[in-house]
Design a protein around this motif. Structure first.
Motif, PDB file in Angstrom:
ATOM      1  N   GLU A 145       0.771  -0.923  -0.241  1.00 27.87           N
ATOM      2  CA  GLU A 145      -0.217   0.040   0.090  1.00 27.87           C
ATOM      3  C   GLU A 145       0.920   1.152   0.054  1.00 27.87           C
ATOM      4  N   PHE A 146       2.076   1.419   0.629  1.00 22.52           N
ATOM      5  CA  PHE A 146       2.973   2.772   1.301  1.00 22.52           C
ATOM      6  C   PHE A 146       3.222   2.432  -0.329  1.00 22.52           C
TER       7      PHE A 146
ATOM      8  N   ARG B 287       2.893   2.286  -3.006  1.00 24.36           N
ATOM      9  CA  ARG B 287       2.132   2.743  -4.200  1.00 24.36           C
ATOM     10  C   ARG B 287       1.572   4.000  -4.312  1.00 24.36           C
ATOM     11  N   LYS B 288       2.040   4.407  -2.587  1.00 23.99           N
ATOM     12  CA  LYS B 288       2.003   6.543  -2.944  1.00 23.99           C
ATOM     13  C   LYS B 288       3.026   7.256  -3.857  1.00 23.99           C
TER      14      LYS B 288
ATOM     15  N   VAL C 276       0.489  10.468   4.351  1.00 23.84           N
ATOM     16  CA  VAL C 276       0.463   9.071   4.027  1.00 23.84           C
ATOM     17  C   VAL C 276      -1.147   9.646   4.310  1.00 23.84           C
TER      18      VAL C 276
ATOM     19  N   LYS D 155      -2.397  12.576   1.608  1.00 23.27           N
ATOM     20  CA  LYS D 155      -1.756  12.779   0.002  1.00 23.27           C
ATOM     21  C   LYS D 155      -0.814  13.886   0.596  1.00 23.27           C
TER      22      LYS D 155
ATOM     23  N   PRO E   3       5.608   6.947  -7.880  1.00 24.10           N
ATOM     24  CA  PRO E   3       5.070   6.113  -6.818  1.00 24.10           C
ATOM     25  C   PRO E   3       6.626   6.011  -5.955  1.00 24.10           C
TER      26      PRO E   3
END
Length: 553
Positions: free
Chosen positions: A34-35, A37-38, A236, A239, A257
């Motif tokens: 998850e992180f 793909r930030k 995070v 955003k 990313p």
């Protein structure tokens, strides 16, 4: 019989088996996925926050090394180390261990200097990062709490630096502690008790170094680390903000990313910062405590200066008159209150209070409670930018005042004349900075509006068939045009009646403040104006093109 283990993933490499072992026991892969793909936007101004983070890591690493050798004690002893000029001099154990780190521990002086340089850069990076957040409006909803975290980090960076450079117990750090003692004792009723509690008795006491040591190596770093984790977690969750541009909206993030692109860039940038800190530490001496000598309350070193992030407090006290135009030592109910020490601290408290409350002040004035993920260009928020410039000027004047004596000696000026000018700037500087910055922002907005409607000046002048001379303008590309037209349209918000139909005094005050904020404004380009300008550019292009063809014939 078939079981679930028949289909279990079997890594082929040692690294893969270790990672799989950890993942199956701790369940880290969903979080990493998850992180990873930030998306984070890419802009040069975002690097200041990274510099602050990396210098803090360097501070932790170098500080751990120094803590192994430093002795936080004020016990008196006779120095017997390798620094010959100090041999036989009575000093505290803290000062003696600082000399041992500098001259007897391999790499100790290098680590001391990289720690000190990193502290200076850390405070500077936090300051510039907060200015970037303020001038671009990144503190607006939903990031108000993150702004408070940033304010707390800035204040803690100052406190961490003060407790750190006070530890060697040399003359310079002792003078700084003396000022802190004076500020504490200036507080009515509780001041003397707070001083006795902190120093363990009458100044300088016997416990201050040990107590500062615990604060510096344990309490303050733990709080800073916790706030950094909270800050990154909020980044995070909310955003990252981004500057306006084609394809960038309030609902998306355009960038790279975290894994692997941003992580690789961040890792490389960390080693660049580490290398620069190492270069500064290895080539430039800072805080040469052996030149000052051990602390003794009787001498005061000429030309002593605090580190830059503490200079504003010293400068504020220096700017305060001693007995002019009145005696600033006031007596109430048998208590003497030295206002010439306490009074200069009040505007600083107001400055930091306004800084912390600004997101709510601006939201109250504008009645804008929307979520904002697109940043403002500073010129498009003239009042906010002007207020920021006034605050920076107010802070800078006091910072410069801390070096008023050195300015006088280096430039062969009278020290009183330097103080008179700085006192005038203390009051007039923020006002001038506000007015000039606001005028500049409005002028830049008008220039942007002209460029959007008429195009960029090319410097070419052409004559039309009927004899008229015109300057040829070049239309902007879509990216530049989008950046110039995408600006908030803040206007004066009139006072609104409440549920009972009555306009309250608070609402009238808000309207007056809103008028002061936004009465002088430049309206953004409307779609109709942009469409008309587009047709005008097409007509100019046809006219210029026909003339060029006529010249070719």
């Amino acid at each position: 019989m078939s079981t679930s283990t028949d289909f279990e993933y079997k890594p082929q490499t040692g690294t893969g088996r270790i990672a799989n072992f950890v993942d199956t026991r701790m369940g880290m892969s969903p979080m990493v996925k998850e992180f990873g793909r930030k998306i984070f936007p890419d802009h040069w101004s975002f690097m200041f926050g990274e510099v602050a983070l990396y210098t803090f890591v360097i501070l932790l690493l170098s500080g751990t090394f120094l803590a192994l050798w430093f002795e936080p004690s004020m016990a008196a002893l006779e120095y017997e180390g390798s620094y010959v000029p100090m041999q036989g001099v009575e000093m505290s154990a803290a000062y003696a261990s600082s000399l041992d780190i500098s001259f007897d521990i391999r790499g100790g002086l290098f680590l001391r200097q990289i720690h000190h340089w990193s502290a200076l850069v850390f405070a500077a990076a936090v300051s510039v990062h907060m200015l970037r957040v303020f001038f671009t409006g990144a503190f607006r909803r939903p990031r108000e709490l993150n702004w408070l975290v940033g304010v707390a980090l800035f204040l803690l960076a100052i406190v961490a630096g003060f407790t750190g450079y006070s530890l060697p117990d040399d003359v310079l750090s002792g003078n700084g502690l003396r000022i802190a003692d004076a500020i504490l004792k200036a507080m009515p009723i509780v001041g003397a008790y707070m001083s006795m509690f902190l120093f363990g008795g009458e100044f300088p006491g016997h416990d201050i170094i040990a107590r500062l040591y615990i604060l510096h190596v344990l309490v303050i770093p733990a709080i800073i680390l916790m706030l950094i984790v909270i800050h990154l977690f909020m980044v995070v969750v909310h955003k990252h903000t981004q500057f306006p541009g084609p394809g960038r909206t309030e609902n998306n993030v355009v960038g790279f990313p975290v894994g692997p692109i941003y992580a690789a860039k961040a890792g490389g940038f960390f080693f660049i910062v580490f290398g620069i800190m190492a270069l500064m530490a290895g080539t430039t001496t800072i805080n040469a405590i052996w030149n000052y000598g051990p602390y003794d309350p009787s001498p005061v070193q000429a030309g002593s200066q605090p580190d830059w992030y503490m200079g504003f407090t010293d400068g504020a006290v220096r700017l305060m008159p001693g007995t002019w135009p009145i005696n600033w030592e006031w007596t109430f109910w048998g208590m003497t209150i030295p206002m010439n020490v306490l009074l200069p601290m009040a505007p600083l408290a107001v400055l930091f209070g306004l800084m912390a409350a600004w997101p709510w002040i601006e939201r109250w004035v504008t009645k804008d409670d929307r979520e904002h993920h697109i940043l403002d260009r500073p010129r498009n928020a003239p009042f906010r930018t002007a207020m920021g410039a006034a605050g920076v000027t107010f802070y800078t004047v006091q910072l410069v005042a801390a070096s008023g004596d050195l300015i006088a000696t280096h430039f062969q000026l009278a020290v009183n004349d330097v103080l008179y000018w700085l006192r005038a700037l203390y009051f007039l500087g923020p006002i001038l900075a506000f007015a000039i910055t606001r005028r500049i922002c409005l002028a830049l907005q008008r220039k942007d509006r002209e460029i959007v409607l008429h195009g960029r000046e090319t410097g070419r002048v052409q004559q039309l068939p009927h004899g008229e001379f015109i300057e040829v303008h070049e239309p902007l590309d879509e990216y530049k045009r989008y950046r110039l037209v995408n600006m908030p349209d803040y206007q004066v918000e009139p006072a609104q009646p409440n549920a009972k139909g009555k306009i309250t005094r608070t609402e009238k005050t808000r309207e007056r403040v809103s008028r002061f904020f936004f009465e002088d404004r430049v309206a953004p380009v409307t779609p109709a104006e942009l469409e008309a300008a587009h047709h005008h550019h097409e007509a100019d292009a046809l006219t210029t093109g026909s003339q060029d063809r006529e010249l070719v014939r």
